[in-house]
Write a protein that holds these residues in place. Structure first.
Motif, short mmCIF file in Angstrom:
data_model
loop_
_atom_site.label_atom_id
_atom_site.label_comp_id
_atom_site.label_asym_id
_atom_site.label_seq_id
_atom_site.Cartn_x
_atom_site.Cartn_y
_atom_site.Cartn_z
N LYS A 17 13.08 -0.55 0.73
CA LYS A 17 13.16 -2.02 0.72
C LYS A 17 11.79 -2.68 0.64
O LYS A 17 11.70 -3.90 0.72
CB LYS A 17 13.88 -2.50 1.98
CG LYS A 17 15.29 -1.96 2.12
CD LYS A 17 15.92 -2.41 3.43
CE LYS A 17 17.30 -1.83 3.61
NZ LYS A 17 17.89 -2.21 4.92
N GLY A 18 10.72 -1.89 0.54
CA GLY A 18 9.38 -2.46 0.43
C GLY A 18 8.64 -2.55 1.75
O GLY A 18 7.49 -3.03 1.78
N TYR A 19 9.23 -2.08 2.83
CA TYR A 19 8.57 -2.18 4.13
C TYR A 19 7.34 -1.27 4.24
O TYR A 19 6.35 -1.64 4.87
CB TYR A 19 9.54 -1.86 5.27
CG TYR A 19 10.64 -2.87 5.41
CD1 TYR A 19 10.36 -4.21 5.65
CD2 TYR A 19 11.97 -2.48 5.32
CE1 TYR A 19 11.37 -5.14 5.79
CE2 TYR A 19 12.98 -3.41 5.46
CZ TYR A 19 12.69 -4.73 5.70
OH TYR A 19 13.69 -5.65 5.84
N GLY A 20 7.40 -0.10 3.64
CA GLY A 20 6.25 0.80 3.69
C GLY A 20 5.04 0.19 3.01
O GLY A 20 3.92 0.23 3.53
N ARG A 21 5.25 -0.40 1.85
CA ARG A 21 4.16 -1.07 1.13
C ARG A 21 3.64 -2.24 1.94
O ARG A 21 2.43 -2.40 2.12
CB ARG A 21 4.66 -1.56 -0.23
CG ARG A 21 3.64 -2.45 -0.95
CD ARG A 21 4.13 -2.87 -2.33
NE ARG A 21 4.11 -1.72 -3.23
CZ ARG A 21 3.02 -1.28 -3.85
NH1 ARG A 21 1.88 -1.89 -3.70
NH2 ARG A 21 3.08 -0.22 -4.63
N ALA A 22 4.53 -3.08 2.46
CA ALA A 22 4.11 -4.27 3.21
C ALA A 22 3.33 -3.87 4.47
O ALA A 22 2.31 -4.48 4.79
CB ALA A 22 5.32 -5.12 3.57
N ALA A 23 3.79 -2.83 5.16
CA ALA A 23 3.10 -2.39 6.38
C ALA A 23 1.73 -1.80 6.03
O ALA A 23 0.75 -2.03 6.74
CB ALA A 23 3.95 -1.37 7.14
N THR A 24 1.64 -1.04 4.94
CA THR A 24 0.36 -0.46 4.53
C THR A 24 -0.63 -1.57 4.16
O THR A 24 -1.80 -1.52 4.57
CB THR A 24 0.56 0.51 3.35
OG1 THR A 24 1.48 1.53 3.73
CG2 THR A 24 -0.76 1.15 2.94
N VAL A 25 -0.18 -2.57 3.43
CA VAL A 25 -1.05 -3.68 3.07
C VAL A 25 -1.52 -4.41 4.33
O VAL A 25 -2.70 -4.77 4.44
CB VAL A 25 -0.34 -4.65 2.09
CG1 VAL A 25 -1.12 -5.95 1.93
CG2 VAL A 25 -0.14 -3.97 0.75
N GLU A 26 -0.64 -4.59 5.30
CA GLU A 26 -1.04 -5.26 6.55
C GLU A 26 -2.11 -4.45 7.27
O GLU A 26 -3.09 -5.02 7.78
CB GLU A 26 0.17 -5.49 7.45
CG GLU A 26 -0.17 -6.13 8.78
CD GLU A 26 -0.74 -7.54 8.69
OE1 GLU A 26 -1.44 -7.94 9.64
OE2 GLU A 26 -0.51 -8.23 7.68
N ALA A 70 -7.19 -2.60 -3.12
CA ALA A 70 -5.90 -2.98 -2.55
C ALA A 70 -5.69 -4.47 -2.71
O ALA A 70 -6.63 -5.24 -2.75
CB ALA A 70 -5.86 -2.60 -1.08
N PRO A 71 -4.43 -4.86 -2.79
CA PRO A 71 -4.15 -6.29 -2.93
C PRO A 71 -4.60 -7.02 -1.68
O PRO A 71 -4.27 -6.65 -0.57
CB PRO A 71 -2.63 -6.34 -3.09
CG PRO A 71 -2.12 -5.06 -2.55
CD PRO A 71 -3.22 -4.06 -2.73
N VAL A 75 11.74 -2.24 11.99
CA VAL A 75 11.94 -1.42 10.80
C VAL A 75 11.04 -0.20 10.74
O VAL A 75 11.29 0.72 9.96
CB VAL A 75 11.78 -2.25 9.50
CG1 VAL A 75 12.83 -3.36 9.44
CG2 VAL A 75 10.37 -2.81 9.35
N GLY A 76 9.97 -0.16 11.56
CA GLY A 76 9.06 0.98 11.46
C GLY A 76 7.97 0.96 12.51
O GLY A 76 8.01 0.19 13.47
N PHE A 77 6.98 1.81 12.26
CA PHE A 77 5.90 2.04 13.22
C PHE A 77 4.64 2.41 12.45
O PHE A 77 4.71 3.10 11.43
CB PHE A 77 6.31 3.21 14.14
CG PHE A 77 5.24 3.65 15.08
CD1 PHE A 77 5.05 3.03 16.30
CD2 PHE A 77 4.42 4.72 14.75
CE1 PHE A 77 4.06 3.45 17.18
CE2 PHE A 77 3.42 5.15 15.62
CZ PHE A 77 3.26 4.51 16.84
N VAL A 78 3.48 1.96 12.95
CA VAL A 78 2.20 2.35 12.37
C VAL A 78 1.20 2.66 13.49
O VAL A 78 1.32 2.17 14.61
CB VAL A 78 1.58 1.26 11.45
CG1 VAL A 78 2.43 1.01 10.24
CG2 VAL A 78 1.31 -0.01 12.21
#
Length: 161
Positions: free
Chosen positions: A85-94, A152-153, A57-60
């Motif tokens: 879909k929330g992937y940007g938030r989830a990837a940033t938190v990771e 951050a959470p 779904v993406g890249f970091v």
């Protein structure tokens, strides 16, 4: 939502470099092929492909910048088919959680294009604050998240390759 990170490798490289943003987002983030190449000459940066299950779904790209002694979220891109879909938030938190485990990391920095309102809102919702420092190109502002203030959470670390 949980995402996992995987190394860029022979199996996923071509799919990774074909991930793309929407037309109105071009210029906000470097291409994945550029980021992968950059990580080869700046070995303190880590590149990962973002997955939801087996779906890419993406890249970091994230890591430590020895020139200024800061830890950065250098790139975040979610493919246009998977945005909202929330992937940007989830990837940033990771990324934040991975950097939080680095012994000397007390803050996470990132540059955000001043016209990229969606990214700015995402980062602010996670506790990043603008520093007022502008990049030499005058199109990007430096943002900072202070980890020692638990902005951050936090979540229990999950094993992700």
């Amino acid at each position: 939502m949980t995402v996992t990170f995987r190394d860029v490798d022979r199996e996923n490289f071509y799919r990774c470099v074909k991930l793309d943003v929407r037309d109105d987002q071009r210029g906000f983030v470097a291409t994945n092929v550029f980021s992968i190449a950059q990580s080869k000459v700046e070995p303190t940066y880590i590149t990962k492909v973002v997955y939801d299950g087996d779906e890419m779904v993406g890249f970091v790209m994230y890591g430590f910048e020895p020139d200024d002694g800061r830890h950065y979220l250098g790139r975040l891109m979610i493919d246009k088919r998977h945005q909202g879909k929330g992937y940007g938030r989830a990837a940033t938190v990771e990324v934040i959680e991975r950097l939080r485990r680095e012994p000397e990391c007390r803050e996470v920095f990132l540059w955000v294009n001043v016209k990229n309102e969606g990214a700015r809102k995402l980062y602010e919702s996670l506790g990043f604050e603008g520093t007022g420092e502008m990049h030499e190109n005058e199109h990007e502002e430096l943002m900072r998240l202070k980890l020692d203030e638990s902005c951050a959470p936090s979540r229990a670390p999950e094993e992700s390759a």
